[in-house]
Design an enzyme around this catalytic site. Structure first.
Site, PDB file in Angstrom:
ATOM      1  N   ASP A 103       0.790  -1.233   0.000  1.00 43.42           N
ATOM      2  CA  ASP A 103       0.000   0.000   0.000  1.00 43.42           C
ATOM      3  C   ASP A 103       0.820   1.279   0.000  1.00 43.42           C
ATOM      4  OD1 ASP A 103       0.903   0.195   2.708  1.00 43.42           O
ATOM      5  OD2 ASP A 103      -0.851  -0.917   3.405  1.00 43.42           O
ATOM      6  N   HIS A 118       6.798  -7.641  -1.554  1.00 39.38           N
ATOM      7  CA  HIS A 118       5.667  -8.174  -2.328  1.00 39.38           C
ATOM      8  C   HIS A 118       5.202  -7.200  -3.410  1.00 39.38           C
ATOM      9  CE1 HIS A 118       4.387 -11.378   0.897  1.00 39.38           C
ATOM     10  NE2 HIS A 118       5.577 -11.589   0.380  1.00 39.38           N
ATOM     11  N   GLU A 220      -2.907 -11.198  17.230  1.00 34.43           N
ATOM     12  CA  GLU A 220      -3.178 -12.589  17.617  1.00 34.43           C
ATOM     13  C   GLU A 220      -1.862 -13.341  17.559  1.00 34.43           C
ATOM     14  OE1 GLU A 220      -7.088 -13.590  15.040  1.00 34.43           O
ATOM     15  OE2 GLU A 220      -5.454 -12.548  14.061  1.00 34.43           O
TER      16      GLU A 220
HETATM   17  N1  APR Z   1      -1.724  -4.717  15.016  1.00 32.81           N
HETATM   18  C1  APR Z   1      -0.986  -5.848  15.009  1.00 32.81           C
HETATM   19  N2  APR Z   1      -1.364  -6.978  14.400  1.00 32.81           N
HETATM   20  C2  APR Z   1      -2.540  -6.966  13.759  1.00 32.81           C
HETATM   21  C3  APR Z   1      -3.377  -5.825  13.722  1.00 32.81           C
HETATM   22  C4  APR Z   1      -2.931  -4.667  14.395  1.00 32.81           C
HETATM   23  N3  APR Z   1      -3.626  -3.529  14.391  1.00 32.81           N
HETATM   24  N4  APR Z   1      -4.495  -6.137  13.003  1.00 32.81           N
HETATM   25  C5  APR Z   1      -4.343  -7.412  12.610  1.00 32.81           C
HETATM   26  N5  APR Z   1      -3.166  -7.902  13.052  1.00 32.81           N
HETATM   27  C6  APR Z   1      -2.571  -9.210  12.801  1.00 32.81           C
HETATM   28  C7  APR Z   1      -3.547 -10.337  12.650  1.00 32.81           C
HETATM   29  O1  APR Z   1      -3.756 -10.919  13.925  1.00 32.81           O
HETATM   30  C8  APR Z   1      -2.816 -11.275  11.683  1.00 32.81           C
HETATM   31  O2  APR Z   1      -2.006 -12.198  12.386  1.00 32.81           O
HETATM   32  O3  APR Z   1      -1.900  -9.087  11.561  1.00 32.81           O
HETATM   33  C9  APR Z   1      -1.900 -10.342  10.896  1.00 32.81           C
HETATM   34  C10 APR Z   1      -2.297 -10.108   9.448  1.00 32.81           C
HETATM   35  O4  APR Z   1      -2.175 -11.300   8.771  1.00 32.81           O
HETATM   36  P1  APR Z   1      -2.450 -11.415   7.196  1.00 32.81           P
HETATM   37  O5  APR Z   1      -3.757 -10.812   6.858  1.00 32.81           O
HETATM   38  O6  APR Z   1      -2.214 -12.837   6.851  1.00 32.81           O
HETATM   39  O7  APR Z   1      -1.352 -10.492   6.522  1.00 32.81           O
HETATM   40  P2  APR Z   1       0.144 -10.800   6.126  1.00 32.81           P
HETATM   41  O8  APR Z   1       0.818 -11.663   7.125  1.00 32.81           O
HETATM   42  O9  APR Z   1       0.742  -9.480   5.823  1.00 32.81           O
HETATM   43  O10 APR Z   1      -0.047 -11.608   4.778  1.00 32.81           O
HETATM   44  C11 APR Z   1       1.106 -11.984   4.097  1.00 32.81           C
HETATM   45  O11 APR Z   1      -0.104 -12.930   2.271  1.00 32.81           O
HETATM   46  O12 APR Z   1      -2.004 -12.656   1.020  1.00 32.81           O
HETATM   47  C12 APR Z   1      -0.621 -12.592   1.007  1.00 32.81           C
HETATM   48  O13 APR Z   1       0.885 -11.305  -0.274  1.00 32.81           O
HETATM   49  C13 APR Z   1      -0.151 -11.195   0.669  1.00 32.81           C
HETATM   50  O14 APR Z   1       1.459  -9.789   1.769  1.00 32.81           O
HETATM   51  C14 APR Z   1       0.405 -10.705   1.987  1.00 32.81           C
HETATM   52  C15 APR Z   1       0.883 -11.988   2.617  1.00 32.81           C
END
Ligand code: APR
Length: 247
Positions: A103, A118, A220
């Site tokens: 983003d 990414h 989490e």
């Molecule tokens: N602060 C801290 N942690 C948070 C918050 C917050 N405000 N909100 C959500 N989370 C945590 C959630 O608990 C979860 O474990 O952030 C994590 C987000 O996980 P994903 O949605 O899986 O994101 P990410 O790990 O960045 O995904 C990795 O997967 O879909 C592909 O390429 C895409 O870059 C992405 C990659």
């Protein structure tokens, strides 16, 4: 779980590698991937974020990324992004931020030493020729697929999709930072990431292999929480601003 009072000490002998994921942008209003239950408008995320999905329905993929472009242009960095900017100002070349987020919020907050591992939502490349990726904020919401000026092929977002390789230069930059031998102590901090996507999920083990200290800040428990020395459970926009002691 570690008590929040525990502090990450960033002194002149520390070099810090930070990995961020979708959770760090969540408090800015950008939806996380797993938070959408892996679905976008009832399509599995893989259908709009994979080469196979693009092959099958490129217009759907452009509608998804057009929506994300419009959404990301409307949001602002949050205090978690701002904390990382302060840490970088303190550490200089002893700081590197690698992000899974596309983003652009880290750059907008002012982070400079950033690896967009990414890709970048606001860059486009050609799916069919080797032209250089270019900056692009345009949206194509109406079922259209933009064409390449150079070869007439199909343009696509410059994003690393499921099943695709990361840029070798990005992996090298991270690897060199981890293995740097300048007498500093390596600390790794991952924030807002589910630890489910590779190779990002394996950085913690690369750091441990060179005896680095490892921290996780996440809302989490992540898939790889037990690999970290310290786990601070909470929202990154609340935890990061007070976590570090700049010495
Ligand atoms: N602060 C801290 N942690 C948070 C918050 C917050 N405000 N909100 C959500 N989370 C945590 C959630 O608990 C979860 O474990 O952030 C994590 C987000 O996980 P994903 O949605 O899986 O994101 P990410 O790990 O960045 O995904 C990795 O997967 O879909 C592909 O390429 C895409 O870059 C992405 C990659």
């Amino acid at each position: 779980m570690e008590p929040l009072a525990e502090q990450l000490v960033l002194d002149s002998r520390t070099r810090l590698l930070v990995l961020t994921g979708a959770g760090v942008s969540a408090e800015s209003g950008v939806p996380t991937f797993r938070g959408m239950n892996g679905l976008w408008e009832n399509h599995p995320v893989e259908a709009v974020a994979s080469p196979e999905g693009f092959q099958a329905d490129p217009a759907l993929v452009w509608r998804f990324y057009s929506q994300r472009r419009a959404g990301a242009a409307d949001v602002k960095p949050n205090p978690g992004h701002d904390a990382l900017v302060r840490w970088e100002a303190h550490l200089g070349d002893r700081f590197l931020l690698t992000t899974q987020n596309v983003d652009g919020l880290h750059a907008r907050a002012g982070s400079q030493r950033v690896v967009d591992m990414h890709g970048n939502l606001f860059r486009t490349k050609c799916a069919d020729c080797q032209r250089e990726p270019f900056a692009d904020t345009s949206v194509h919401p109406s079922g259209t697929v933009p064409k390449c000026d150079s070869c007439g092929g199909r343009l696509r977002p410059d994003i690393v999709w499921f099943g695709e390789m990361l840029a070798p230069s990005d992996l090298e930059r991270i690897g060199e930072f981890i293995s740097r031998k300048d007498g500093t102590r390596l600390v790794f901090l991952a924030a807002g990431t589910s630890g489910a996507v590779w190779p990002a999920a394996g950085i913690v083990d690369e750091v441990r292999a060179v005896r680095g200290e490892t921290w996780l800040v996440n809302y989490e428990s992540a898939a790889n929480t037990e690999r970290f020395h310290h786990f601070v459970q909470g929202l990154s926009g609340q935890v990061l601003p007070t976590l570090a002691k700049l010495a």
